[in-house]
Design a protein around this motif. Structure first.
Motif, short mmCIF file in Angstrom:
data_model
loop_
_atom_site.label_atom_id
_atom_site.label_comp_id
_atom_site.label_asym_id
_atom_site.label_seq_id
_atom_site.Cartn_x
_atom_site.Cartn_y
_atom_site.Cartn_z
N LYS A 36 3.67 1.54 -5.07
CA LYS A 36 2.76 2.07 -6.08
C LYS A 36 3.52 2.78 -7.20
O LYS A 36 3.19 2.61 -8.39
N GLN A 75 0.82 -1.22 0.00
CA GLN A 75 0.00 0.00 0.00
C GLN A 75 0.86 1.27 0.00
O GLN A 75 0.32 2.38 -0.05
N ASN A 98 3.76 4.20 -1.10
CA ASN A 98 4.13 4.96 -2.30
C ASN A 98 5.33 4.31 -3.00
O ASN A 98 5.42 4.39 -4.22
#
Length: 98
Positions: free
Chosen positions: A72, A67, A69
């Motif tokens: 991602k 989850q 950064n």
């Protein structure tokens, strides 16, 4: 301990970019809370076949990374380089086996 294995197949003409992305993200993954190990492997006879092994203290730690950064951003950059969809699975380490 949770072991996360991810198998990536990269388009040959995008392999250099993928290798740079992996080299860039690896130190950040290793610094994530709960990550005790990350190894990135290239296939012996096919360097466009990349496998990652990461060790996590718990599933919660792994999910927090997924989850983050760090994940991602990296996933958004490497995913367009895939020759086929990635495969991933997680397993618990059975320390009591010889």
């Amino acid at each position: 301990m949770v072991i996360r294995i991810v198998e990536l197949h990269i388009h040959r003409d995008r392999l250099e970019k993928a290798q740079l992305l992996l080299a860039e993200v690896a130190p950040n993954v290793r610094k994530m809370d709960g990550c005790s190990h990350l190894n990135i492997l290239e296939g012996l006879n096919n360097n466009a076949h990349i496998t990652t092994y990461s060790y996590w203290k718990s599933e919660d730690h792994l999910n927090a990374y997924r989850q983050s950064n760090v994940f991602k951003t990296f996933w958004g950059e490497i995913k367009p380089l895939f020759a086929m969809p990635a495969r991933a699975w997680s397993s618990y380490s059975l320390h009591y086996l010889p």
